[in-house]
Structures are given as C-alpha cells and as structure tokens.
Design a protein around this motif. Sequence first.
Motif, PDB file in Angstrom:
ATOM      1  N   LEU A  12      -9.551   2.888   4.619  1.00  0.00           N
ATOM      2  CA  LEU A  12      -8.459   2.765   3.660  1.00  0.00           C
ATOM      3  C   LEU A  12      -7.137   3.234   4.259  1.00  0.00           C
TER       4      LEU A  12
ATOM      5  N   LEU B   1      -5.751   5.815  -4.258  1.00  0.00           N
ATOM      6  CA  LEU B   1      -6.180   4.471  -4.648  1.00  0.00           C
ATOM      7  C   LEU B   1      -7.209   4.634  -5.766  1.00  0.00           C
TER       8      LEU B   1
ATOM      9  N   PHE C  70      -3.643   3.047   2.743  1.00  0.00           N
ATOM     10  CA  PHE C  70      -3.887   3.783   1.507  1.00  0.00           C
ATOM     11  C   PHE C  70      -4.273   5.233   1.758  1.00  0.00           C
TER      12      PHE C  70
ATOM     13  N   HIS D 109      -6.688   7.542   0.367  1.00  0.00           N
ATOM     14  CA  HIS D 109      -7.892   7.241  -0.393  1.00  0.00           C
ATOM     15  C   HIS D 109      -7.978   8.025  -1.697  1.00  0.00           C
TER      16      HIS D 109
ATOM     17  N   PRO E 137       0.837  -1.203   0.000  1.00  0.00           N
ATOM     18  CA  PRO E 137       0.000   0.000   0.000  1.00  0.00           C
ATOM     19  C   PRO E 137       0.873   1.255   0.000  1.00  0.00           C
ATOM     20  N   HIS E 138       0.255   2.423   0.155  1.00  0.00           N
ATOM     21  CA  HIS E 138       0.977   3.690   0.067  1.00  0.00           C
ATOM     22  C   HIS E 138       1.850   3.964   1.282  1.00  0.00           C
TER      23      HIS E 138
ATOM     24  N   GLY F 262      -6.457  -3.203  -4.096  1.00  0.00           N
ATOM     25  CA  GLY F 262      -5.284  -2.486  -3.624  1.00  0.00           C
ATOM     26  C   GLY F 262      -4.245  -3.356  -2.952  1.00  0.00           C
TER      27      GLY F 262
END
Length: 467
Positions: free
Chosen positions: A433, A443, A438, A440, A45-46, A171
């Motif tokens: 999220l 994503l 993430f 948001h 994820p981020h 994701g």
Amino acid sequence: MNSASTNRRAFLRSAGCGFGSLALAAMLAEDGLAEDHDSLAPKKPHHAPTAKRVIFLFMSGGPSHVDTFDPKPELTRLHGEKLPASFGPVKTRRAVDKNKLRASKRTFPKHGQSGIEVSDWFPEIAKCIDDICVLRGCKGDSVTHPESVYLMNTGSILMGRPCLGAWAAYGLGSENRNMPAFVVLPDPGGWPKGGAPAWGNGFLPSMFQGTVIQGGDAPIRNLANPPGVSNEQQRRTLDFIAESNREHLASRSDGDLAGRIAAYELAFRMQSHAPEVVDLTKETDETKKLYGLDRKETAEFGTRCLLARRMAERGVRFIQVYSGDTNGWDAHSDLEANHGKLCLQSDKPIAGLLTDLKRRGLLKDTLVVWGGEFGRTPMTEGTNGRDHNPHGFSMWLAGGGVKSGQAIGATDAVGLRAAEGIAHVHDVHATILHLLGFNHLRLTYRHNGRSERLTDNAGEVIDAAIA
C-alpha cells in the motif's frame, strides 16, 4: 443498518434540499455509502506513489522456501536428525514436528551483481535477481490453507473481508474505464483452497471485487451479446435498466445496487474493448517465446503472464495470477516431482514478464509480488514431502519503487521460523500500500460504525525494501 438509522435517513431524505440533504450525505459518507456513481474514477493516494499498479503472482498451495529462495547449509548438515530441542515446540498441520529434518536436494548458485542465492529450479528468474528484493523472514498466522489464503489476500484468516486487490481498486480507482480495476487470472486446473472470497470485495461495494478472466475462446464469461441481439439493442436495454435502477436507488441508499449499475455499464464497455486486451495475435513471435508460449510446459502459465502485462499497460490496477491448481504447490509427498513441475511451468514465464515489463519501461511503476500462503517445514512428511509452515517463508518484490538486488530478513538455521527482519503478512500489505501511495492506517472504509483497514491495527512498512 438498524431501523432507527433507516428512519432518520427517510426523514432527512424527505426534508428537502437544505440541511436535511447535507446531513444525509454526511451520514452516508460515514457509513461508506455515499451515492457516488463514479466510484472507479481515478483518485489521488495519500502521497506520491512509486507504483501505479500491482501484479501478484500467487503460488497457490505454499512453495517451499528452503528449496527455492532460502538456502540452509545447517539443514543439510542436520539431514536425517530430529529437530534439536533448542528450537522449542512447533505447531504443524500434520504433527511432523517429531519427524526427521530433510535437506534440500537443490543447489543455490549466487547470481547477478547482488550475489543472491537462487535455487537451480529457477534458472531464468535467477537472471533477473538484481531487479528483485527477496523477503526471507515472512510469517503468517495459520497452518491451514483457506485461512492462510485469506490472510495473504485479505489480511484476516476469516472469510469475507475485502482483499488486497479490492482495497487497491477502492483507493485508486481505475486508469481505464473500459476494463475492470482488478482482474484475476486463476489456474485452469482449479481455484485455490478457500475459493472466490480470496478476490472478493467483502464489505466494500461490489464494483471493487476481482473480475475473473480465463483462457480459451471466451476468457470473460457472459460478456458477448445473446444471439440475435445487436450492440444498439443491448445499449437501449441497458439504458432502460439503468434508468429504472437509478429511480429505485434515489429513494434509498444501496451500495450493492449502485455497484450493480456500474457493473452493467462496465460490462457494456468491455464488450468493445476487452477482446483486444486478451487478443495475443498481434504479439511478436519473439515476445511469445520470451514468455515460453512455444513450449508445452510453459505455454499456459506464460499466456496468463503475457495477459497480465497487456492489462498492466492498459491501466488495470491490480492483476492476480495464480500458479497451481487446488492442490498446487502443496507437496505433502514427492516434493521433488511437485515443485519440479511447477517451477518448470512458472520460471520462464515469470522471468519473461519481468524482462518484458523492464524493456517497455513499465517495471519502474509496476509492482510485481511473488509468494504463496505460507512455506514448508524443514522436517520431512512421509519419506519425501514437507508440511505447511506459516512460521517462516519467503516472498519477493520487484519494480514499483522497490530497492532491488537484496535479500531482507532470515529464517533460523534450518528454515523453521522467521528470525531476522521479520515481516508479518500485515507488514507486506502495509509495504504494498505504501508503494501505491497509501498510509495503510489511513486507507479506511466505514463499516458497521468502525473504520476498517486491510491491516486492521497492525503492520509496519518494510523500510529496507523501499528504494
């Protein structure tokens, strides 16, 4: 996809393995159609997540917040009176805005070190309140069921958008290649109003839609081989189909076909692994009792909560458990009987799930979400019911990096509208999220030339809910 785009792709596909192929790959990626046959591979994820997976306990039909997690002394004081004019006009589904206010018949003792008030309908969940963050200022956009179910699940009141579980699977990919990344456990009494689009993939590839698992001897439909077909024969058949499909796919870009190929492969792997996941015979009697499997009232929902835990510990990313049949918590009349029954069915299993996750070390990275599509009005409907209320309601979060033992936000004095710490459904989604790692707004999925998001262009993380 327009014909010009199709012709460009046909030309680039025939242009050899040089710049034409590179350009085609870029175009496919732009449209979210990159030919990745391993779309469920684990992804980063981020940012560092605090939750690896989500269990969403969906109370279908809309539980009354003023009778569960949002006590209102002023509503008790005004019982039997009309809504004061100072609250202004209010939109309701069945024109109950002129009806008399109805006090809750529940008591709200304080529990735990946090001292959060919880309805006496939830004595077992109340014991877990220090592990819970209650959101008392939630709000949505629609007074009707299907639209509100879609909003809570997909971020839009319109049918056909990808749901939260599909976005999580898209994701993050899957932790367990032998199980779906996204599983749905519906109430055997009936699906929620709005039906299967609530767990659909929308415009995301079909491999990200929810897989429905039900009770009984065959919890996963159509999974067993046909009579007389061995696993070896099934493997040869699937290999032949896969080879033919890949040859077909090589001459075109088709996200649905790629998803279908992946689905065939997953189904074959599940034939060997899924039966063990849904087999509760090896669970101890103590664990079964913890979830209420020893009581008629709680056994069914308790079984699905226990299945949710087993799936969580085996790497399923998103598990959605529905409480309530097609009408569910929709108490337009006799709220006491309706909610009393459903609270009894769900209280012990949910508390058992939280307790079991915690003692197994899973709660710290499993986010548990509780809520329905909206709340209910402080005004009465008929003599003993409540109408739909999207203007203010309660949800709660537990585990997965949530700052627990607190109540955030508030509705007004009678519980009609979110008034403090207002959390729109988009904000709840943005927070979920964020806990999964993430941003948001980042994503996204390219669809029809637009970068689509679960939260569209709205939503802010509820910072107070983050540990």
